[in-house]
Motif scaffolding. Structure first.
Motif, PDB file in Angstrom:
ATOM      1  N   ARG A  48      -3.480   8.864  -0.970  1.00  0.00           N
ATOM      2  CA  ARG A  48      -3.533   9.060   0.484  1.00  0.00           C
ATOM      3  C   ARG A  48      -2.841   7.915   1.198  1.00  0.00           C
ATOM      4  O   ARG A  48      -3.197   6.758   0.985  1.00  0.00           O
TER       5      ARG A  48
ATOM      6  N   VAL B 106      -8.932   2.303  -5.812  1.00  0.00           N
ATOM      7  CA  VAL B 106     -10.093   3.036  -6.315  1.00  0.00           C
ATOM      8  C   VAL B 106      -9.841   4.543  -6.432  1.00  0.00           C
ATOM      9  O   VAL B 106     -10.243   5.179  -7.399  1.00  0.00           O
ATOM     10  N   ALA B 107      -9.145   5.107  -5.463  1.00  0.00           N
ATOM     11  CA  ALA B 107      -8.951   6.561  -5.492  1.00  0.00           C
ATOM     12  C   ALA B 107      -7.585   6.949  -6.057  1.00  0.00           C
ATOM     13  O   ALA B 107      -7.124   8.065  -5.866  1.00  0.00           O
TER      14      ALA B 107
ATOM     15  N   ILE C 119     -15.210  -0.890  -0.715  1.00  0.00           N
ATOM     16  CA  ILE C 119     -14.229  -0.044  -1.413  1.00  0.00           C
ATOM     17  C   ILE C 119     -13.032  -0.907  -1.803  1.00  0.00           C
ATOM     18  O   ILE C 119     -12.270  -1.345  -0.947  1.00  0.00           O
ATOM     19  N   VAL C 120     -12.891  -1.169  -3.091  1.00  0.00           N
ATOM     20  CA  VAL C 120     -11.828  -2.065  -3.539  1.00  0.00           C
ATOM     21  C   VAL C 120     -10.499  -1.315  -3.647  1.00  0.00           C
ATOM     22  O   VAL C 120     -10.477  -0.084  -3.694  1.00  0.00           O
TER      23      VAL C 120
ATOM     24  N   LEU D 136      -7.372   1.822   4.003  1.00  0.00           N
ATOM     25  CA  LEU D 136      -7.079   2.294   2.646  1.00  0.00           C
ATOM     26  C   LEU D 136      -5.728   2.987   2.590  1.00  0.00           C
ATOM     27  O   LEU D 136      -4.925   2.752   1.689  1.00  0.00           O
TER      28      LEU D 136
END
Lengths: 516, 360
Positions: A304, A99-100, A95-96, A191
């Protein structure tokens, strides 16, 4: 006599107070919050000084709690182009970064991210050595292209060596560029910590302009001898230099200022605090004089994050909340007449039934003209009041951590709508000057230090680990400017990690003390 | 045949988190990985157990270790392929399809990622029908299948092939290796043939998870009661409704044990429930009387939204509904109860099916 100024920016009003060295309130003022925020701050500052007639050179401290950082994120404006360097490769490649994130926010900070080898295991061992050569290469590549850098290394809350070394190397190549290190911003949860660190890095300029603007405004008013601080969201202060390094910690300082102010006004170290505004109310907790912190991920601007935030529950009930009947049921809000309450509420000659009107009808509050609500059916008012009460009681029950009844401190302009009889509450305290609890909270704030890391209890006892964490937190508080003699441990928490033998435990400790 | 798309992944994540009965970790990282894999490779093909030829090789893909580690040391994404490839090489036979080992927040998602990246079908089956903490706690074990050869792989590139004399040794060796490898590894385990899977697997668990997630989502969207929808989708029973009044936790041997105390509200006012958990919820007592025990599912959900709450997420003041769901009949066999019944977890309680207990 020496004095302090405290200013707090709220959604509706910007409040300023002046207190003397014994923490007595000398003067207070409320002005409307302006769209650019700064104008309202300068106006509040000007008016509180003018009204108090205190000699400007006797003002030794000036504290500002502001919403500049939140606004910049929400509006996607004034954010720095930021390079993100994640240390941990090959771990984390699945997961780079970014991303979100919402697309417009990615654009605002630029889409510069790099993954390099390094990072640590949960027990502090290296995953692999830091790839210094690659880091130098990246530093040369981003030179002149970004204004700020975020460095995030795997398990840096356990072992920060790679982040510290990365900063050294980046500074060698890039010189004096702001660098945000994740272990100083967030906790376990890569993250979320990375997101918080990137936002922090992107806010550096906002903090600089806010702080400089405040200093200049003070100078214009003739206040030149004051130490200047920004409020952070644990109810303590940061120096300007510190704020430029950790601007994200200013987010949500308003509610914590209210909680600290409530603690100060009520002389209570442990209590619930309900801050009732026009549209919503915030409920928080004072634990040993400080706002309790939340341990769950919090979204900011659609991202987040897991940096420290106050534990708050917001309910859609304020002085201006609209009360209506639908299909024989009484409905409380969630809409409100907000700041138009003085025109639209019945007691002020308007046509809308508000929470304030209900309180006045039942003789529980005296505002406006009570004659204007005498036609409200008593039964309707009682039903509505019971529902309002239930909303408050449910929120109070949710935020409490034990069954024991606790005292409740009521602050904020709308607090007249809340009764003195609330289940789960031992006593309702309505302090004097409850309307400016927030600005007072800013004026009386202390400085703090914090530690959040994982200890392996196969190597040391729990007590040794706790003592180690406490000492580190005390050192941090002293570094932040606390008087060593006044530093106390104000929060200790240890959480075992599941599904792993070896009894790893995560320990969080906070220490706080008076300004030196 | 069903195609698993992004919406279905979201639904499976919610449903599997519920079936995780408090354990199994937060699905967030696993979900992001699965969604990325689908966006890159297109939807995953979901096939039924009967679509698997008897002599075809199927392999469960899973994460082992601490979810807390995984959310910090996110996988490289290649570990699980390493584990798969190395197991395939060792066995000298092509892997036909992937399956999940359990229904839980994280391990419902990992196999979807593998299936997408490897372009393999995913079989609608698992080995628990819920979540459990140890490797031998699968229905495959009940049918005498061996967990090994199994491969553990970490993000650094290390992989470890285990061949053991029984599944308890596998659990113990693999658990310790996981710690040395950094607390979170990917595993390819319980390689088996289609004919074994047909006998030993718990069928339709993925569509069941998706159905639960969808029922909750649609009820919320349509303004209906999501708890009702959840009960309808699962055939479960409401065991209690109340407010968390106390949560006690302690760690022993890497597993978090504890109790949640719940004070009744609405029709349960004046009553209380105590739930014992060890990562997963194990025993529910209403007013001191046992109303559900492991291996039946004891699920705690938010009373308003029906969102499943993990044991780590339990907090004072939450309004919750406790739901009991009968476990798969395979767990109700003598060996099943010996493997995962209340006595295995150290409780002096006999297993009685939840549907009988609630009759009083």
């Amino acid at each position: 006599m020496e004095y302090r100024i405290g200013i707090d920016v709220g959604g509706t009003n910007t409040d300023a107070v002046l207190v003397d060295e014994n923490m007595n309130l000398v003067e207070s003022i409320k002005v409307p919050t302006t769209k650019d925020v700064s104008t309202g701050i300068y106006e509040a500052l000007h008016r509180v000084l003018e009204k108090s007639k205190v000699e400007r050179k006797n003002i030794k401290y000036a504290m500002l709690g502001t919403t500049h950082a939140t606004n910049a994120i929400v509006e996607r404006k004034r954010l720095c182009k930021t390079a993100i360097i994640r240390i941990g490769r090959p771990a984390t490649e699945a997961i780079v970064p970014l991303v979100a994130w919402p697309k417009d926010l990615v654009e605002a900070v630029g889409n510069h991210y790099y993954l390099i080898a390094g990072g640590h295991e949960f027990d502090g061992r290296e995953i692999s050595p830091l790839n210094e050569e690659e880091l130098r290469k990246i530093a040369r590549e981003i030179k002149g292209k970004v204004e700020s850098v975020a460095v995030v290394s795997v398990f840096s809350p356990v072992n920060n060596q790679h982040e510290l070394r990365a900063r050294e190397i980046l500074q060698e190549v890039l010189g004096d560029i702001p660098i945000s290190l994740s272990h100083e911003i967030g906790s376990i949860g890569l993250l979320e910590r990375e997101n918080a660190t990137v936002l922090n890095a992107a806010l550096v300029d906002v903090a600089r302009t806010t702080a400089n603007g405040f200093k200049e405004a003070l100078a214009r008013e003739g206040v030149t001898d004051a130490k200047v601080f920004l409020c952070q969201n644990d109810g303590t202060l940061m120096s300007i230099e510190y704020a430029m390094r950790y601007p994200i910690l200013t987010i949500a300082c308003g509610p914590t200022n209210s909680i600290r102010g409530a603690a100060f006004l009520s002389n209570l170290e442990n209590a619930l605090v309900l801050d009732v505004g026009g549209t919503t109310s915030d409920i928080g907790i004072i634990a040993q004089g400080f706002p309790r912190e939340s341990s769950i991920a919090v979204e900011i601007g659609g991202v987040r994050t897991n940096f420290r935030m106050p534990d708050l529950i917001s309910i859609g009930l304020g002085g201006g909340t609209i009360i209506r009947e639908e299909k024989g049921e009484v409905k409380i809000g969630p809409d409100s007449v907000g700041y138009r309450i003085t025109e639209e509420a019945l007691v002020f000659g308007g046509k809308t039934v508000t929470a304030t009107d209900i309180a006045v009808r039942l003789g529980l509050a005296e505002v406006g003209d009570k004659e204007k609500v005498k036609d409200l059916p008593l039964e309707f008012a009682q039903k509505a009041y019971r529902k309002m009460q239930e909303l408050v009681e449910e929120a109070i029950d949710k935020i409490k951590t034990s069954k024991e009844p606790q005292p409740l401190v009521l602050v904020g302009g709308g607090s007249i709508i809340v009764s003195n009889n609330i289940s789960g509450v031992s006593q309702v305290v309505r302090p004097q000057n409850f309307g400016v609890a927030n600005a007072l909270g800013a004026a009386i704030a202390q400085v703090s230090g914090e530690v959040d890391r994982i200890y392996s209890l196969s190597e040391m006892s729990r007590d040794e680990a706790l003592n180690n964490a406490k000492q580190l937190a005390i050192n941090e508080a002293i570094k932040a400017g606390a008087n060593p003699e006044s530093v106390n441990i104000v929060h200790v928490e240890d959480i075992p990690l599941a599904y792993l033998p070896g009894n790893a435990v995560r320990i969080r400790v906070k220490a706080a003390g008076d300004l030196l | 045949m069903t195609k698993i798309d992004v919406q279905m992944v979201e639904d499976i994540a919610v449903g599997a988190a519920l079936l995780g009965t408090g354990g199994g970790g937060d699905p967030y990282v696993g979900k992001l990985m699965a969604i990325q894999a689908l966006q890159k490779n297109g939807p995953v093909e979901l096939i039924g157990v009967d679509d698997v030829p008897d002599d075809a090789l199927v392999v469960p893909a899973a994460m082992m270790g601490a979810p807390t580690v995984l959310v910090e040391k996110i996988p490289s994404g290649k570990e699980i392929f390493k584990a798969f490839d190395s197991l395939q090489n060792y066995l000298g036979k092509e892997i036909f399809a992937v399956i999940p080992i359990e229904a839980g927040g994280l391990n419902s998602m990992i196999p979807i990622t593998v299936a997408a990246e490897k372009k393999l079908p995913l079989v609608d089956v698992d080995g628990m029908g819920r979540a459990f903490p140890e490797l031998q706690m699968v229905t495959f074990h009940l049918y005498g299948l061996s967990a090994t050869p199994m491969v553990l792989a970490d993000e650094k590139g290390n992989s470890l092939l285990l061949n053991t004399i029984n599944n308890f040794w596998t659990e113990s060796l693999a658990r310790n290796a996981t710690v040395v490898m950094g607390g979170s590894v990917m595993i390819a385990i319980y390689p088996m043939y289609g004919r074994d899977l047909k006998q030993a697997g718990i069928r339709n668990i993925i569509t069941y998870s998706a159905k639960i997630g969808r029922a909750i989502r649609e009820a919320r969207k349509n303004g209906e009661d999501p708890i009702e929808a959840l009960l309808k989708a699962t055939g479960g029973f409401t065991l209690f409704k109340g407010k968390i009044s106390d949560v006690q936790r302690r760690t022993t041997g890497g597993f978090v044990q504890g109790e949640a105390h719940i004070d009744g509200i609405d029709q349960y006012k004046g009553e209380n429930m105590i739930i014992d958990f060890q990562n997963e919820n194990l025993i529910a007592r209403r007013n001191g009387k046992v109303v559900a025990t492991v291996p039946d599912l004891i699920c705690i959900v938010d009373a308003h939204t029906a969102a499943p709450i993990t044991t780590e997420g339990l907090r004072y003041g939450q309004r919750v509904v406790v739901i009991g769901i009968p476990c798969d009949s395979k767990w109700r066999s003598e060996k099943g109860i010996a493997t995962v019944g209340p006595r295995y977890f150290g409780y002096d309680v006999d297993y009685v099916p939840v549907e009988e207990l609630i009759k009083g």
